[in-house]
Design an enzyme around this catalytic site. Structure first.
Site, PDB file in Angstrom:
ATOM      1  N   LYS A  75     -26.464  58.461  32.104  1.00 23.62           N
ATOM      2  CA  LYS A  75     -25.148  57.916  32.478  1.00 23.62           C
ATOM      3  C   LYS A  75     -24.301  58.940  33.224  1.00 23.62           C
ATOM      4  O   LYS A  75     -23.684  58.626  34.238  1.00 23.62           O
ATOM      5  CB  LYS A  75     -24.436  57.418  31.224  1.00 23.62           C
ATOM      6  N   THR A  77     -25.398  61.518  34.876  1.00 23.19           N
ATOM      7  CA  THR A  77     -26.063  61.765  36.158  1.00 23.19           C
ATOM      8  C   THR A  77     -25.663  60.710  37.182  1.00 23.19           C
ATOM      9  O   THR A  77     -25.326  61.030  38.331  1.00 23.19           O
ATOM     10  CB  THR A  77     -27.594  61.767  35.970  1.00 23.19           C
ATOM     11  N   ARG A  98     -15.897  63.709  30.334  1.00 23.38           N
ATOM     12  CA  ARG A  98     -15.558  64.408  29.083  1.00 23.38           C
ATOM     13  C   ARG A  98     -16.180  65.802  29.063  1.00 23.38           C
ATOM     14  O   ARG A  98     -17.143  66.070  29.775  1.00 23.38           O
ATOM     15  CB  ARG A  98     -16.078  63.625  27.877  1.00 23.38           C
ATOM     16  N   LYS A 109     -29.454  66.141  21.857  1.00 26.62           N
ATOM     17  CA  LYS A 109     -29.056  65.381  23.045  1.00 26.62           C
ATOM     18  C   LYS A 109     -28.910  66.264  24.278  1.00 26.62           C
ATOM     19  O   LYS A 109     -29.107  65.824  25.405  1.00 26.62           O
ATOM     20  CB  LYS A 109     -27.735  64.641  22.765  1.00 26.62           C
ATOM     21  N   ALA A 277     -18.378  58.828  21.295  1.00 25.35           N
ATOM     22  CA  ALA A 277     -18.124  57.382  21.347  1.00 25.35           C
ATOM     23  C   ALA A 277     -18.705  56.645  20.150  1.00 25.35           C
ATOM     24  O   ALA A 277     -18.347  55.488  19.919  1.00 25.35           O
ATOM     25  CB  ALA A 277     -18.683  56.789  22.634  1.00 25.35           C
ATOM     26  N   PHE A 305     -21.931  56.853  25.359  1.00 22.66           N
ATOM     27  CA  PHE A 305     -22.989  55.979  24.871  1.00 22.66           C
ATOM     28  C   PHE A 305     -22.987  54.641  25.604  1.00 22.66           C
ATOM     29  O   PHE A 305     -22.701  54.602  26.805  1.00 22.66           O
ATOM     30  CB  PHE A 305     -22.914  55.834  23.351  1.00 22.66           C
ATOM     31  N   PHE A 385     -36.689  56.619  37.862  1.00 26.29           N
ATOM     32  CA  PHE A 385     -37.625  57.655  37.441  1.00 26.29           C
ATOM     33  C   PHE A 385     -38.868  57.566  38.321  1.00 26.29           C
ATOM     34  O   PHE A 385     -39.190  56.502  38.855  1.00 26.29           O
ATOM     35  CB  PHE A 385     -38.021  57.477  35.967  1.00 26.29           C
ATOM     36  N   TRP A 413     -30.577  61.539  40.840  1.00 27.49           N
ATOM     37  CA  TRP A 413     -31.200  62.695  40.202  1.00 27.49           C
ATOM     38  C   TRP A 413     -32.010  63.501  41.215  1.00 27.49           C
ATOM     39  O   TRP A 413     -31.930  64.729  41.256  1.00 27.49           O
ATOM     40  CB  TRP A 413     -32.098  62.249  39.048  1.00 27.49           C
TER      41      TRP A 413
END
Length: 560
Positions: A75, A77, A98, A109, A277, A305, A385, A413
């Protein structure tokens, strides 16, 4: 190259040059080295005032996601790539994110600076300490705890019942051993023994207050109305009654000001505030969002999230309390994660599996439907991906279209802003659609009604079960005049339901359990704890800390 290697090889602009892109001069900044800065109070007040007028702010794009899995969704990214992509198509874009917490960085994470060629930098600094905001919040939170215990030790003039103290200490690390502790052990001069608790700093009420306060005056007012416990006669005691509010605000005077950094492509990014979150409201500070809105044509922000957590809280808490609203929403999804929701093991996600993709789409479909309940134009960003096949991409686009949405491929990415140009144009088009934003529930509804609305409309539960102790506290809160506050749900991030093992879409008719509630009177919401969620995470068996190192030249490795 790894994410950190890409970031370390990047050629950064000095932050004063980045600031010029959005009309900020050197006098508007307090520098933290060459590449980080805080906005001055004078400029902050000016930007907040400008953005408070609807005609003085840009378009706001909220980035959220499908339910996370071990496969990763990206998210942050996509948020960063979208900001860079908007600039690539000629729009003046600013990003608002954030601050990362140290807990996930050393846990499982990882950080929160994006990945590949869509990152905010300097990523090591941002992930580790940054400008000290979270440390200041930790110190302020723990000073409150120390002052409470000292008041009781020094005669307890207010008659606080130690058994009712609800204020927790905090630390910005995953330390499960501190969840439940006994303080005040030793001799009489060591304090009054009582049971106490720790939570992670980013879940503290002080973090929420900093993120929701525009000025020092508002900050102090919110701190003063924090309920810290009750007297022996069962009346609430606020922190303001200890007459130390100014001391807490003094620790937070810089923490309330947004931080300015840049992406790898030198897009300005305000990074400020870090509430989780799943156990807090999960949004960057209102000051960061307003500064971005006042200085950019388009603002890309993210909420933590999935859409059932961060996005719902962004809309029902942050937007409602501050008179702002997104012009469009973007839901990030990956084919790998959707296949995992469809029952595929992580080791097999690289193999094409159209049936599992279609099965797992049930999760994304719920999030699409939920965002539309708020009246927002919504698009899906397919975070690509290398293992994704043409057939899988085509199927996901088809499924999204059949669900009334539009899916756009994002290759941020691997390609940075260039790989997000299509998504950027789709976001611009979505912002031109009519937004009919409305919160999910009326603020005057009772807490149980608000909880039930969230459980049934967002988490798709058939019924709600609230434990008696939680019902008793809800009644006390409402009788004390706190009924007209929103609800901040604390629940697992790994499922739309309360059950982390319930992948895909929730099973119809299940019961959503609330075991406890806690009033955050200073922040201005009530937290409801669902299932077995806790506000102090623990470390995994093999934490990320095993891979992080630094050499004699101060070069850090192993961060992601």
């Amino acid at each position: 190259m790894t994410d950190i290697e890409i970031a370390q090889k990047a050629e950064l602009f000095e932050v004063t040059e980045v600031a010029k892109k959005i009309g900020l001069e050197g006098k508007d900044l307090d520098l933290y080295g060459k590449y980080k800065a805080k906005v001055s109070f004078d400029k902050l007040n000016e930007l907040v005032k400008k953005a408070s007028d609807k005609n003085g702010r840009g378009k706001l794009i909220l980035v959220t996601a499908m339910t996370p899995t071990a496969a990763g969704e990206g998210k942050s990214t996509v948020t960063i790539a979208l900001g860079d992509g908007l600039n690539k198509i000629g729009k003046k874009a600013v990003i608002a994110l954030r601050e990362p917490s140290l807990g996930p960085c050393f846990g499982v994470k990882g950080g929160a600076c994006g990945g590949g060629y869509a990152q905010v930098v300097p990523m090591e600094d941002i992930n580790l300490h940054f400008t000290g905001d979270i440390h200041a919040i930790t110190a302020a939170n723990n000073l409150i705890a120390a002052l409470i215990d000292n008041h009781i030790q020094q005669g307890n003039e207010l008659g606080i019942d130690p058994r009712t103290i609800s204020w927790k200490r905090c630390v910005d690390l995953n330390d499960r051993a501190l969840r439940n502790v006994i303080v005040g052990l030793g001799s009489r001069i060591d304090g009054v023994p009582r049971e106490s608790h720790f939570q992670i700093s980013v879940a503290s009420e002080i973090m929420a207050i900093v993120c929701l306060s525009k000025t020092i005056s508002e900050l102090k007012e919110r701190i003063s109305r924090i309920i810290i416990g009750q007297t022996y006669s069962k009346t609430d005691v606020t922190f303001g009654q200890l007459k130390c509010t100014g001391a807490i605000a003094a620790l937070l005077k810089d923490a309330i000001r947004p931080n300015l950094v840049q992406t790898l492509e030198h897009t300005p990014a305000f990074i400020h505030g870090g509430p989780f979150a799943n156990i807090a409201h999960g949004c960057n500070s209102i000051n960061a969002t307003l500064c971005a809105l006042a200085s950019g044509e388009y603002v890309v922000t993210e909420a933590g999230f999935a859409a059932d957590l961060g996005a719902e809280k962004f809309l029902d808490i942050k937007c409602r309390l501050n008179g702002i609203a997104p012009d469009a929403a973007v839901i990030v999804a990956t084919i790998r994660a959707l296949k995992m929701h469809g029952g595929v093991a992580k080791a097999d996600l690289s193999k094409e599996n159209l049936a599992a993709l279609e099965e797992g789409f049930s999760n994304l479909k719920v999030h699409l439907e939920n965002m539309k309940k708020f009246g927002l134009p919504v698009i899906v960003a397919i975070n690509k991906f290398i293992s994704d096949t043409d057939q899988e991409i085509a199927l996901l686009k088809k499924l999204t279209e059949a669900a009334g949405g539009k899916a756009v491929l994002c290759e941020g990415w691997g390609k940075g802003g260039e790989g997000a140009k299509d998504l950027a144009q789709a976001a611009v088009d979505a912002c031109e659609q009519k937004s009919e934003f409305k919160p999910l529930y009326p603020i005057e509804a009772g807490f149980e009604e608000k909880i039930t609305t969230l459980a049934k409309k967002i988490y798709r539960a058939g019924s709600v079960e609230i434990e008696e102790k939680a019902k008793k506290k809800i009644k006390q809160y409402e009788e004390a005049g706190y009924k007209n506050l929103p609800v901040c749900m604390a629940k697992t991030q790994n499922s739309i339901s309360h059950d982390k093992g319930m992948l895909g879409a929730p099973k119809p008719g299940y019961t959503f359990p609330i075991r406890d509630v806690q009033l955050y009177s200073g922040a201005g919401f009530m937290v409801a704890f669902a299932g077995d969620i806790v506000d102090m995470p623990g470390l995994p068996k093999a934490p990320s800390a095993l891979n992080i190192d630094v050499d004699d030249n101060g070069i850090i490795s192993g961060l992601f």
